[in-house]
Structure formats: structure tokens, C-alpha cells
Design an enzyme around this catalytic site. Structure first.
Site, PDB file in Angstrom:
ATOM      1  CB  CYS A  32      57.243  40.860  32.990  1.00  0.00           C
ATOM      2  SG  CYS A  32      58.661  40.010  33.935  1.00  0.00           S
ATOM      3  CD  GLN A  33      56.460  45.249  26.193  1.00  0.00           C
ATOM      4  OE1 GLN A  33      57.376  45.027  26.149  1.00  0.00           O
ATOM      5  NE2 GLN A  33      55.732  46.010  25.494  1.00  0.00           N
TER       6      GLN A  33
END
Length: 140
Positions: free
Chosen positions: A49-50
Site C-alpha cells: 500500500c502506498q
């Protein structure tokens, strides 16, 4: 498809464009069952996940219950939807969940590629918890 998924689809059908749907994601993020602060460590961060997304799962009476948090409000809304559908289900139901609501509401196609990858990582981690609990408790 579960009743909860159908409810989510119906909720999103009210909105004509994705700006309104993003606003709705922000609104529902307030319903997220927040993770205990003791789990907001690197060990509980979902890889891929960013944004930072912390996820914990507990096994209670044969069902898996998730709590989470994120430092990004849209991401928090997305994990809120996933928890709403998967939390309180048996490990087997989670493992078999097709999560058809994701495509039905157009979520995947309206996310940036990095957020779409994050969505896949969230689903993967939630299913991994279910697989682990299924392996641990299915023979008891």
C-alpha cells in the site's frame, strides 16, 4: 454475493459521479473499527500500500474480526468497506469471498494504479489472516 455487499452496491448507486463516491468513502471512513494503538507498528502494516494501513485480526468464537487504521482518508474508507464485508465471517467464508462489490461499484477502475494495488494488498492480507486461522483451528 452477501447481503452486506448488496447494501454497499445500493449505497453507491445513489451517487452519479466518482467525486461524490470519494466523498462517501471519506464519510464512511469514520465507521472504521480502529485498531488498538499497540498494533500500529511496522509488523501490522500492509505491504504494497502506498499509504500506511495497519490491520489486525482476532479470532473469536470461530469468526475473524478485523480492526485497522490508515494515514490516508480514502484508503481508510476502502478498508472500512472491506472490514464491513469480511469482519465477523468464518475463515472459510473469507477465503472464498469473491468481493464482487468492488467491481460492481466501480471501485477498482476508479482508483489510481497505486491505490488499486493497495486494494489488492488489503484483500490479500485479510485473506492471509483467514487462511492462518483456518489452518490453526480447523482441526480442533
Amino acid at each position: 454475493m452477501t447481503n452486506i455487499e448488496t447494501e454497499i452496491i445500493n449505497e453507491f448507486e445513489v451517487f452519479d459521479d466518482w467525486m461524490d463516491r470519494y466523498n462517501y468513502l471519506i464519510e464512511i471512513s469514520r465507521d472504521l473499527p480502529l485498531i488498538d494503538s499497540k498494533y500500529k507498528t511496522n509488523e501490522y502494516i500492509i505491504q504494497g500500500c502506498q499509504s500506511k494501513v495497519w490491520l489486525n485480526a482476532d479470532y473469536i468464537d470461530g469468526k475473524v474480526f478485523y480492526t485497522a487504521d490508515s494515514d490516508a482518508i480514502i484508503t481508510k474508507g476502502i478498508i472500512t468497506l472491506l472490514i464491513r464485508v469480511l469482519s465477523g465471517q468464518t475463515p472459510k467464508a473469507i477465503m472464498d469471498a469473491k468481493l464482487e462489490f468492488i467491481d460492481a461499484i466501480g471501485l477498482r477502475e476508479n482508483l489510481s494504479p497505486t491505490r488499486a494495488n493497495g486494494l489488492l494488498s488489503m484483500v490479500k492480507q485479510m485473506k492471509l489472516y483467514a487462511i492462518a486461522y483456518n489452518a490453526k483451528y480447523s482441526n480442533n
